[in-house]
Each structure stands twice: as structure tokens, then as C-alpha cells.
Design a protein around this motif. Structure first.
Motif, PDB file in Angstrom:
ATOM      1  N   LEU B  24      46.183  50.558  45.003  1.00  0.00           N
ATOM      2  CA  LEU B  24      45.372  51.152  46.059  1.00  0.00           C
ATOM      3  C   LEU B  24      44.261  50.199  46.474  1.00  0.00           C
ATOM      4  CD1 LEU B  24      45.678  53.769  47.459  1.00  0.00           C
ATOM      5  CD2 LEU B  24      44.148  54.843  45.821  1.00  0.00           C
ATOM      6  N   ARG B  25      43.551  49.688  45.490  1.00  0.00           N
ATOM      7  CA  ARG B  25      42.407  48.828  45.788  1.00  0.00           C
ATOM      8  C   ARG B  25      42.840  47.560  46.511  1.00  0.00           C
ATOM      9  NH1 ARG B  25      40.519  45.273  42.650  1.00  0.00           N
ATOM     10  NH2 ARG B  25      41.594  46.117  40.828  1.00  0.00           N
ATOM     11  N   LEU B  26      43.860  46.903  45.980  1.00  0.00           N
ATOM     12  CA  LEU B  26      44.312  45.664  46.612  1.00  0.00           C
ATOM     13  C   LEU B  26      44.851  45.930  48.018  1.00  0.00           C
ATOM     14  CD1 LEU B  26      46.052  43.861  43.629  1.00  0.00           C
ATOM     15  CD2 LEU B  26      43.841  43.376  44.684  1.00  0.00           C
ATOM     16  N   ALA B  27      45.611  46.997  48.163  1.00  0.00           N
ATOM     17  CA  ALA B  27      46.181  47.300  49.476  1.00  0.00           C
ATOM     18  C   ALA B  27      45.084  47.565  50.492  1.00  0.00           C
ATOM     19  CB  ALA B  27      47.114  48.507  49.385  1.00  0.00           C
ATOM     20  N   ILE B  28      43.997  48.166  50.012  1.00  0.00           N
ATOM     21  CA  ILE B  28      42.926  48.517  50.940  1.00  0.00           C
ATOM     22  C   ILE B  28      42.230  47.294  51.496  1.00  0.00           C
ATOM     23  CG2 ILE B  28      40.573  49.408  50.931  1.00  0.00           C
ATOM     24  CD1 ILE B  28      41.881  51.710  49.152  1.00  0.00           C
ATOM     25  N   ASP B  29      41.896  46.317  50.641  1.00  0.00           N
ATOM     26  CA  ASP B  29      41.127  45.225  51.215  1.00  0.00           C
ATOM     27  C   ASP B  29      41.934  43.963  51.494  1.00  0.00           C
ATOM     28  OD1 ASP B  29      39.519  45.354  48.081  1.00  0.00           O
ATOM     29  OD2 ASP B  29      41.158  43.994  48.612  1.00  0.00           O
ATOM     30  N   GLN B  30      43.264  44.044  51.381  1.00  0.00           N
ATOM     31  CA  GLN B  30      44.045  42.883  51.812  1.00  0.00           C
ATOM     32  C   GLN B  30      45.144  43.281  52.785  1.00  0.00           C
ATOM     33  OE1 GLN B  30      45.298  40.084  48.899  1.00  0.00           O
ATOM     34  NE2 GLN B  30      43.892  40.814  47.331  1.00  0.00           N
ATOM     35  N   GLY B  31      45.393  44.572  52.882  1.00  0.00           N
ATOM     36  CA  GLY B  31      46.537  45.003  53.682  1.00  0.00           C
ATOM     37  C   GLY B  31      47.753  45.082  52.774  1.00  0.00           C
ATOM     38  N   LEU B  32      48.514  46.154  52.897  1.00  0.00           N
ATOM     39  CA  LEU B  32      49.584  46.422  51.932  1.00  0.00           C
ATOM     40  C   LEU B  32      50.587  45.287  51.811  1.00  0.00           C
ATOM     41  CD1 LEU B  32      50.980  48.333  49.998  1.00  0.00           C
ATOM     42  CD2 LEU B  32      52.241  49.240  51.931  1.00  0.00           C
ATOM     43  N   ASP B  33      50.984  44.685  52.928  1.00  0.00           N
ATOM     44  CA  ASP B  33      52.080  43.715  52.829  1.00  0.00           C
ATOM     45  C   ASP B  33      51.606  42.318  52.458  1.00  0.00           C
ATOM     46  OD1 ASP B  33      50.815  44.023  55.150  1.00  0.00           O
ATOM     47  OD2 ASP B  33      52.587  44.221  56.412  1.00  0.00           O
ATOM     48  N   ARG B  34      50.287  42.152  52.321  1.00  0.00           N
ATOM     49  CA  ARG B  34      49.831  40.863  51.812  1.00  0.00           C
ATOM     50  C   ARG B  34      49.600  40.939  50.310  1.00  0.00           C
ATOM     51  NH1 ARG B  34      46.048  38.732  56.667  1.00  0.00           N
ATOM     52  NH2 ARG B  34      45.772  40.961  56.834  1.00  0.00           N
ATOM     53  N   VAL B  35      49.935  42.070  49.713  1.00  0.00           N
ATOM     54  CA  VAL B  35      49.790  42.236  48.274  1.00  0.00           C
ATOM     55  C   VAL B  35      51.169  42.207  47.634  1.00  0.00           C
ATOM     56  CG1 VAL B  35      49.014  43.775  46.454  1.00  0.00           C
ATOM     57  CG2 VAL B  35      47.741  43.648  48.587  1.00  0.00           C
ATOM     58  N   THR B  36      51.343  41.338  46.659  1.00  0.00           N
ATOM     59  CA  THR B  36      52.633  41.302  45.968  1.00  0.00           C
ATOM     60  C   THR B  36      52.559  42.175  44.725  1.00  0.00           C
ATOM     61  OG1 THR B  36      52.105  39.477  44.485  1.00  0.00           O
ATOM     62  CG2 THR B  36      52.864  38.910  46.693  1.00  0.00           C
ATOM     63  N   ILE B  37      53.708  42.599  44.290  1.00  0.00           N
ATOM     64  CA  ILE B  37      53.777  43.382  43.059  1.00  0.00           C
ATOM     65  C   ILE B  37      53.149  42.615  41.911  1.00  0.00           C
ATOM     66  CG2 ILE B  37      55.400  44.223  41.329  1.00  0.00           C
ATOM     67  CD1 ILE B  37      57.094  45.319  43.443  1.00  0.00           C
ATOM     68  N   GLU B  38      53.362  41.304  41.921  1.00  0.00           N
ATOM     69  CA  GLU B  38      52.800  40.474  40.858  1.00  0.00           C
ATOM     70  C   GLU B  38      51.273  40.596  40.827  1.00  0.00           C
ATOM     71  OE1 GLU B  38      54.420  36.628  41.018  1.00  0.00           O
ATOM     72  OE2 GLU B  38      53.890  36.174  38.938  1.00  0.00           O
ATOM     73  N   ALA B  39      50.645  40.572  42.004  1.00  0.00           N
ATOM     74  CA  ALA B  39      49.190  40.681  42.055  1.00  0.00           C
ATOM     75  C   ALA B  39      48.724  42.019  41.486  1.00  0.00           C
ATOM     76  CB  ALA B  39      48.711  40.525  43.495  1.00  0.00           C
ATOM     77  N   ILE B  40      49.443  43.071  41.821  1.00  0.00           N
ATOM     78  CA  ILE B  40      49.083  44.392  41.304  1.00  0.00           C
ATOM     79  C   ILE B  40      49.197  44.417  39.789  1.00  0.00           C
ATOM     80  CG2 ILE B  40      49.660  46.837  41.329  1.00  0.00           C
ATOM     81  CD1 ILE B  40      50.800  46.410  44.142  1.00  0.00           C
ATOM     82  N   ALA B  41      50.309  43.888  39.289  1.00  0.00           N
ATOM     83  CA  ALA B  41      50.522  43.865  37.846  1.00  0.00           C
ATOM     84  C   ALA B  41      49.426  43.064  37.156  1.00  0.00           C
ATOM     85  CB  ALA B  41      51.894  43.275  37.530  1.00  0.00           C
ATOM     86  N   ASP B  42      49.084  41.914  37.721  1.00  0.00           N
ATOM     87  CA  ASP B  42      48.005  41.106  37.153  1.00  0.00           C
ATOM     88  C   ASP B  42      46.710  41.910  37.067  1.00  0.00           C
ATOM     89  OD1 ASP B  42      49.572  38.964  36.772  1.00  0.00           O
ATOM     90  OD2 ASP B  42      48.744  37.711  38.377  1.00  0.00           O
ATOM     91  N   ALA B  43      46.370  42.550  38.173  1.00  0.00           N
ATOM     92  CA  ALA B  43      45.118  43.315  38.223  1.00  0.00           C
ATOM     93  C   ALA B  43      45.098  44.431  37.191  1.00  0.00           C
ATOM     94  CB  ALA B  43      44.909  43.880  39.623  1.00  0.00           C
ATOM     95  N   ALA B  44      46.275  44.882  36.787  1.00  0.00           N
ATOM     96  CA  ALA B  44      46.337  45.957  35.802  1.00  0.00           C
ATOM     97  C   ALA B  44      46.640  45.417  34.405  1.00  0.00           C
ATOM     98  CB  ALA B  44      47.393  46.983  36.211  1.00  0.00           C
ATOM     99  N   ASN B  45      46.670  44.085  34.283  1.00  0.00           N
ATOM    100  CA  ASN B  45      46.911  43.437  32.987  1.00  0.00           C
ATOM    101  C   ASN B  45      48.242  43.796  32.340  1.00  0.00           C
ATOM    102  OD1 ASN B  45      44.403  42.013  32.869  1.00  0.00           O
ATOM    103  ND2 ASN B  45      43.429  43.994  32.449  1.00  0.00           N
ATOM    104  N   VAL B  46      49.261  43.854  33.184  1.00  0.00           N
ATOM    105  CA  VAL B  46      50.616  43.980  32.644  1.00  0.00           C
ATOM    106  C   VAL B  46      51.488  42.970  33.370  1.00  0.00           C
ATOM    107  CG1 VAL B  46      50.437  46.399  31.992  1.00  0.00           C
ATOM    108  CG2 VAL B  46      51.179  45.785  34.285  1.00  0.00           C
ATOM    109  N   SER B  47      52.690  42.822  32.897  1.00  0.00           N
ATOM    110  CA  SER B  47      53.585  41.859  33.532  1.00  0.00           C
ATOM    111  C   SER B  47      54.237  42.464  34.768  1.00  0.00           C
ATOM    112  CB  SER B  47      54.673  41.442  32.553  1.00  0.00           C
ATOM    113  OG  SER B  47      55.553  42.513  32.338  1.00  0.00           O
ATOM    114  N   ARG B  48      54.713  41.575  35.635  1.00  0.00           N
ATOM    115  CA  ARG B  48      55.395  42.046  36.834  1.00  0.00           C
ATOM    116  C   ARG B  48      56.573  42.954  36.449  1.00  0.00           C
ATOM    117  NH1 ARG B  48      59.773  41.251  40.009  1.00  0.00           N
ATOM    118  NH2 ARG B  48      60.757  39.913  38.491  1.00  0.00           N
TER     119      ARG B  48
END
Lengths: 207, 207
Positions: B24-48
DNA sequence: ACAAATCTTGCCCAACAGGCAAGTTTGCAC
DNA sequence: GTGCAAACTTGCCTGTTGGGCAAGATTTGT
């Protein structure tokens, strides 16, 4: 009336339909996820890249038929007289659509749809197809309503109407013994909103 | 009541929530399609790869909040007395849910949601989230109805109810001046089905 | 404390979305 | 008809994605 759409548009409609048919046919006898976009494009005699120009996923191609029918229903709604009760307008449009677009549905098409049902995630794309026209139906209804809550009411009407039609069709696909026309009629009758009565029993949230 | 869910389950819920928040946070300030699943996983400290174990797409992660709230609403419906009118039951459950889950919605969350809205294809995934619980709500309603058309009516009720709640929330996100509680109440009142009356005006399809 | 069940992770590969540019087809005005 | 502009198709290419698999870590029940 609108002019003949021109060669270019007719060709586009043709390939779109060819892709839709190919997707449907292949998905039916191989299972949706064993069909690649490339296979669909091949079956329709276009390149894989062209498929992407028309649809953004296999699922979108599969439900293109529903999309066309829903667009047609929007037309039918627009054709209705503007001095009628909204739910009556919607009901007539739905019944008309059923008569002209679904009655020729052969048993084959039915079994196909029944095989597609059950695939997880497909239902999601179907409701998405309905959601796409929801805004437009609401806009048309807004043109026919007045009052300060017209905006809310038109959106609620559009949403409940489309949801009801969806339920009727889905139910008919699984239990086709009853004619679709009757199913649609019954469903819409069951969902018909009560004539606007501001504060009724729903206004008491206690217990 | 149910036992404490155990460490394993609590950790799973935690990572699921962490992924949801990150998405949610990443999608909000970067736009959903500029966020990769990998970035989300990183931000949550888990693997892709772990992301895929929890959600099958970014969108599913984004709407996990809605999914949880809808599950909670199903619980609230089940808790209602069984001798009430179905629409009353549904209305009370929806208002309860609003009170306990949405009232603390801060302005920040609202602006977030408003930024997410507009992205094409996101609305589709939202209605998909609603569709997922629709079957379960229908099943619960079927347990409370009788008559030969109970199956149809419960499905119609579930579909129209959820569609109405969705419209109310969507409308509120865009026009939050009116409290959500009132928006939900008004929408459900507008959609309240007329008491079952078999053959009414809808039964005449002639123009 | 130990075995069974379950979760995480890295590795892998086929499928996919969509930007770009060259070639082709259609629409339109003359 | 001729020619030009707009629109469409295609191949090529790259970064992203879903999900199978197996090795290692963690939790659970006994």
C-alpha cells in the motif's frame, strides 16, 4: 443511424472476435492455464504481439462476449423512455437483451460455460467485466433521476441491477432447466428496490 | 472462544500484514506499476518468493485490508439473530462493521485510497475481493430463508448487498464530507428490496 | 527431546506486458 | 487513381511475474 463502421473497424471487430473465439475454444478443451497467448494468437492467425494490442490477458479475451452483451444492454437502456421508473427501465432492457442475445444459446455453449466455471480466478474477471459498464449505466440513470441523492441512487441502482443480472445468468448456467428469461425476470423481481421511502426499518441499527 | 491462534499463525498474519502495508505504502507514493513485487518483499523483509506464498499479485496484497474487513462482516452477519428480515440483518452487520472498522480511518488513509482510485484495473480487483465473500454470504442467507426460491433469493440478496456496500464506500472515499456511517445507511436504504411480491410491474416486458 | 508438519528461501524457467521501430494497410482529399 | 497521413501489424527486446522444486530453518504435538 450510425454509418457503416468502415472497413478498418470491421476488420478490427473481426480479429477481436476471432481471438475471443479461439481463446474460448482452446480454453475449453485444454484448460485455461495450459493455453498460452501464443497458441490463441496462432489459432486466430495473428501474431502474439497483436493479441496484446487487443486484450491485456487471456481472461479478457474469454469474457469479450460478455463485454459485448453488456455494451448492448447499455444501448438498450438508453433507448428506453425517460419517463419510466428506473427499475422498470432496467428490467425491460435486461429482458430485451436476454431475448435477442441469449435465446439462441445452444447447449454446446452452455456446457462450455459450465466447464469454464470452477476455474478459480475466472469469476473474478467476470465480475470485472460487469464493473466496467457499471459506471456508464450509473451515468445514464443519473440523467433520468432527480433529487439531491440522485447521484447515490443511480450508482446503487446500477450496481444492484448488474449484480442481479450476473447472479441470474450464473445461476442459469448451472441450472438451465428453467429458461433464462424466467430466471432474469425472477431475479430482478426479487431485487426490485422498495419505492423510495426515506426512513424505514433499516434506519434502526440498535441491537 | 477460540484459543490463541498459536505462534505460527500469528507470525503468518504479521508478515501478511507487513506485505500488505508495504504494498500500500509503496504503491501510494510511487504509483502501483512502478513498484515491483521484489520491492514490496524487501520492504517487508522477506524474499520475493515468500511474497508469492502469501499473495498471487500486487493487487491482492493491496486489497488484503478490504478482504479482512469483508471476512469480519461475514462474522457479524452470522452473529445476527435468525428471526429477522434478511435485509435488516445485512444492514445491521454493515453498520456494525462501519462503526468498528472504518470510523478510525484517518484522513491519511483516505487520501491514500483516493490516490489509488483512478488506476485502471484496480477497481476490477476490488470487486473481485467482494465477489469472493459473496458466495459465503449467500450461503449464510440461504440458511435463514425458506421457500422454493430461497436459493435464488439468497444469492440475489448477497450480490445486491455487497454491491451496495461497495458503492457506499467508494462514494465516501471520493466525497468524505458525509460520514461513512450515513452513506452506508442511505445506500442500503435505497437498495432495500421491496417485500416479496411475485408478479409486479416488472413482469410486463412490452415497451 | 524428537519427529512430523509447515514455512522460508534460492534457483530456475516458461510466460507475459508492453516500448520501440520498420513495414503494411486503410482512410481521405484531391 | 494518386499520394499522403493515420492507424494497424509484426518482430525484437527487456524487465517482471508465477510457480515448481528441494534444501534448510522453525514450530508443533507428544
Amino acid at each position: 443511424m450510425d454509418e457503416s463502421p468502415g472497413l478498418r473497424e470491421r476488420k478490427k471487430a473481426a480479429t477481436r472476435l476471432a481471438l475471443h473465439d479461439a481463446a474460448l475454444r482452446l480454453a475449453i478443451d485444454q484448460g485455461l492455464d495450459r493455453v498460452t497467448i501464443e497458441a490463441i494468437a496462432d489459432a486466430a492467425n495473428v501474431s502474439r504481439r497483436t493479441f496484446s494490442n487487443y486484450f491485456s490477458s487471456k481472461e479478457e479475451a474469454i469474457f469479450h462476449g460478455d463485454t459485448m452483451r453488456l455494451r448492448r444492454m447499455l444501448e438498450l437502456i438508453r433507448e428506453q423512455p425517460t419517463d419510466e421508473q428506473p427499475w422498470t427501465v432496467l428490467t425491460r432492457a435486461a429482458l430485451r437483451l436476454t431475448e435477442e442475445s441469449y435465446l439462441d444459446a445452444d447447449t454446446e455453449w452452455l456446457t462450455h460455460r459450465r466447464q469454464l466455471r470452477g476455474h478459480p480466478g475466472l469469476a473474478a474477471h467476470q465480475v470485472a467485466a460487469y464493473a466496467t459498464v457499471e459506471r456508464e449505466v450509473a451515468a445514464e440513470l443519473a440523467r433520468r433521476l432527480d433529487g439531491d441523492d440522485a447521484a447515490l441512487r443511480s450508482r446503487v441502482l446500477a450496481a444492484t441491477f448488474l449484480a442481479t443480472v450476473r447472479v441470474a445468468v450464473q445461476g442459469w448456467i448451472e441450472h438451465p432447466e428453467q429458461p433464462l428469461l424466467d430466471a432474469v425476470r425472477a431475479a430482478l423481481a426479487a431485487a426490485a428496490p422498495a419505492p423510495t421511502r426515506p426512513a424505514d426499518l433499516a434506519a434502526d441499527p440498535t441491537p
